[in-house]
Scaffold this motif. Structure first.
Motif, PDB file in Angstrom:
ATOM      1  N   LYS A  22       0.818  -1.206   0.000  1.00  7.21           N
ATOM      2  CA  LYS A  22       0.000   0.000   0.000  1.00  7.21           C
ATOM      3  C   LYS A  22       0.857   1.264   0.000  1.00  7.21           C
ATOM      4  O   LYS A  22       0.522   2.247  -0.656  1.00  7.21           O
ATOM      5  N   MET A  23       1.969   1.232   0.741  1.00  9.81           N
ATOM      6  CA  MET A  23       2.786   2.454   0.834  1.00  9.81           C
ATOM      7  C   MET A  23       3.684   2.653  -0.383  1.00  9.81           C
ATOM      8  O   MET A  23       4.117   3.760  -0.648  1.00  9.81           O
ATOM      9  N   GLY A  24       3.987   1.611  -1.113  1.00  6.53           N
ATOM     10  CA  GLY A  24       4.849   1.748  -2.285  1.00  6.53           C
ATOM     11  C   GLY A  24       6.316   1.568  -1.926  1.00  6.53           C
ATOM     12  O   GLY A  24       6.722   1.719  -0.770  1.00  6.53           O
ATOM     13  N   GLN A  25       7.120   1.252  -2.939  1.00  8.68           N
ATOM     14  CA  GLN A  25       8.525   0.915  -2.712  1.00  8.68           C
ATOM     15  C   GLN A  25       9.333   2.051  -2.104  1.00  8.68           C
ATOM     16  O   GLN A  25      10.123   1.842  -1.196  1.00  8.68           O
ATOM     17  N   ASP A  26       9.152   3.281  -2.597  1.00 10.51           N
ATOM     18  CA  ASP A  26       9.957   4.387  -2.077  1.00 10.51           C
ATOM     19  C   ASP A  26       9.714   4.605  -0.588  1.00 10.51           C
ATOM     20  O   ASP A  26      10.656   4.774   0.183  1.00 10.51           O
ATOM     21  N   ALA A  28       8.398   2.375   1.503  1.00 14.11           N
ATOM     22  CA  ALA A  28       8.807   1.156   2.206  1.00 14.11           C
ATOM     23  C   ALA A  28      10.314   1.137   2.434  1.00 14.11           C
ATOM     24  O   ALA A  28      10.779   0.667   3.471  1.00 14.11           O
ATOM     25  N   ASP A  29      11.066   1.669   1.494  1.00 15.39           N
ATOM     26  CA  ASP A  29      12.527   1.692   1.652  1.00 15.39           C
ATOM     27  C   ASP A  29      12.970   2.574   2.811  1.00 15.39           C
ATOM     28  O   ASP A  29      14.072   2.415   3.322  1.00 15.39           O
ATOM     29  N   THR A  30      12.131   3.485   3.266  1.00 16.58           N
ATOM     30  CA  THR A  30      12.492   4.329   4.418  1.00 16.58           C
ATOM     31  C   THR A  30      12.396   3.547   5.730  1.00 16.58           C
ATOM     32  O   THR A  30      12.779   4.065   6.784  1.00 16.58           O
ATOM     33  N   LEU A  31      11.892   2.322   5.692  1.00 17.32           N
ATOM     34  CA  LEU A  31      11.793   1.487   6.889  1.00 17.32           C
ATOM     35  C   LEU A  31      13.099   0.743   7.168  1.00 17.32           C
ATOM     36  O   LEU A  31      13.272   0.173   8.241  1.00 17.32           O
ATOM     37  N   ALA A  32      14.017   0.766   6.222  1.00 18.17           N
ATOM     38  CA  ALA A  32      15.264   0.011   6.334  1.00 18.17           C
ATOM     39  C   ALA A  32      16.205   0.615   7.368  1.00 18.17           C
ATOM     40  O   ALA A  32      16.101   1.786   7.735  1.00 18.17           O
ATOM     41  N   GLN A  33      17.146  -0.210   7.802  1.00 18.62           N
ATOM     42  CA  GLN A  33      18.129   0.212   8.802  1.00 18.62           C
ATOM     43  C   GLN A  33      19.043   1.299   8.253  1.00 18.62           C
ATOM     44  O   GLN A  33      19.410   2.221   8.967  1.00 18.62           O
ATOM     45  N   ALA A  34      19.419   1.198   7.002  1.00 15.43           N
ATOM     46  CA  ALA A  34      20.284   2.184   6.360  1.00 15.43           C
ATOM     47  C   ALA A  34      19.521   2.807   5.201  1.00 15.43           C
ATOM     48  O   ALA A  34      18.702   2.138   4.564  1.00 15.43           O
ATOM     49  N   PRO A  35      19.757   4.077   4.927  1.00 11.81           N
ATOM     50  CA  PRO A  35      19.035   4.707   3.814  1.00 11.81           C
ATOM     51  C   PRO A  35      19.430   4.110   2.457  1.00 11.81           C
ATOM     52  O   PRO A  35      20.552   3.647   2.275  1.00 11.81           O
ATOM     53  N   ARG A  36      18.481   4.142   1.552  1.00 11.08           N
ATOM     54  CA  ARG A  36      18.747   3.668   0.191  1.00 11.08           C
ATOM     55  C   ARG A  36      19.604   4.708  -0.512  1.00 11.08           C
ATOM     56  O   ARG A  36      19.247   5.885  -0.558  1.00 11.08           O
ATOM     57  N   PRO A  37      20.726   4.308  -1.100  1.00 11.21           N
ATOM     58  CA  PRO A  37      21.546   5.275  -1.841  1.00 11.21           C
ATOM     59  C   PRO A  37      20.773   5.836  -3.031  1.00 11.21           C
ATOM     60  O   PRO A  37      19.934   5.149  -3.619  1.00 11.21           O
ATOM     61  N   THR A  98      -0.612   2.282  11.234  1.00  5.40           N
ATOM     62  CA  THR A  98      -1.270   2.880  10.076  1.00  5.40           C
ATOM     63  C   THR A  98      -0.304   2.826   8.910  1.00  5.40           C
ATOM     64  O   THR A  98       0.902   2.752   9.088  1.00  5.40           O
ATOM     65  N   VAL A  99      -0.866   2.867   7.755  1.00  8.30           N
ATOM     66  CA  VAL A  99      -0.061   2.900   6.549  1.00  8.30           C
ATOM     67  C   VAL A  99      -0.216   4.292   5.961  1.00  8.30           C
ATOM     68  O   VAL A  99      -1.331   4.777   5.798  1.00  8.30           O
ATOM     69  N   PRO A 100       0.915   4.954   5.685  1.00  7.64           N
ATOM     70  CA  PRO A 100       0.826   6.290   5.103  1.00  7.64           C
ATOM     71  C   PRO A 100      -0.015   6.285   3.828  1.00  7.64           C
ATOM     72  O   PRO A 100       0.112   5.384   3.016  1.00  7.64           O
ATOM     73  N   GLN A 101      -0.833   7.268   3.693  1.00  6.30           N
ATOM     74  CA  GLN A 101      -1.682   7.383   2.501  1.00  6.30           C
ATOM     75  C   GLN A 101      -0.903   8.132   1.416  1.00  6.30           C
ATOM     76  O   GLN A 101      -0.214   9.085   1.701  1.00  6.30           O
ATOM     77  N   PRO A 102      -1.014   7.685   0.175  1.00  7.13           N
ATOM     78  CA  PRO A 102      -0.288   8.366  -0.926  1.00  7.13           C
ATOM     79  C   PRO A 102      -0.861   9.744  -1.189  1.00  7.13           C
ATOM     80  O   PRO A 102      -1.922  10.102  -0.838  1.00  7.13           O
TER      81      PRO A 102
END
Length: 102
Positions: A22-26, A28-37, A98-102
């Protein structure tokens, strides 16, 4: 097996997969331990791989940082309270998942 044993089941796999979809890849990637380059996956044969000789990124989609840990632990806490309302007073107060709304 949970039904056979009449045990409560929290299907965190289904809950978390639905939230990430629902939140989308971008997001979802903010949930990671290290930021996505910024150049993650660019100029490499497959997303998530690094060309030979370049340093490996610390980013991956498996290990959670504080934001991801908060989201998924909130899901579990919310489901525990839904299944066992008496547990509400035993769990740390947290915003419902909650899941962020687009």
């Amino acid at each position: 097996m949970a039904i056979e044993r009449k045990a409560a089941l929290i299907d965190l796999n289904a809950l978390s997969a639905a939230a990430v979809q629902k939140m989308g890849q971008d997001e979802a990637d903010t949930l990671a331990q290290a930021p996505r380059p910024a150049d993650y996956g660019a100029a490499s044969p497959a997303p998530g791989t690094e060309p030979q000789g370049t340093p490996k990124s610390a980013f991956d989609r498996t290990h959670l940082g504080p934001k991801g840990a908060g989201l998924f632990s909130g899901m579990v806490a919310g489901e525990l309270v839904r299944l066992f309302p008496a547990m509400a007073s035993s769990l740390k107060a947290a915003a419902p998942h909650t899941v962020p709304q687009p």
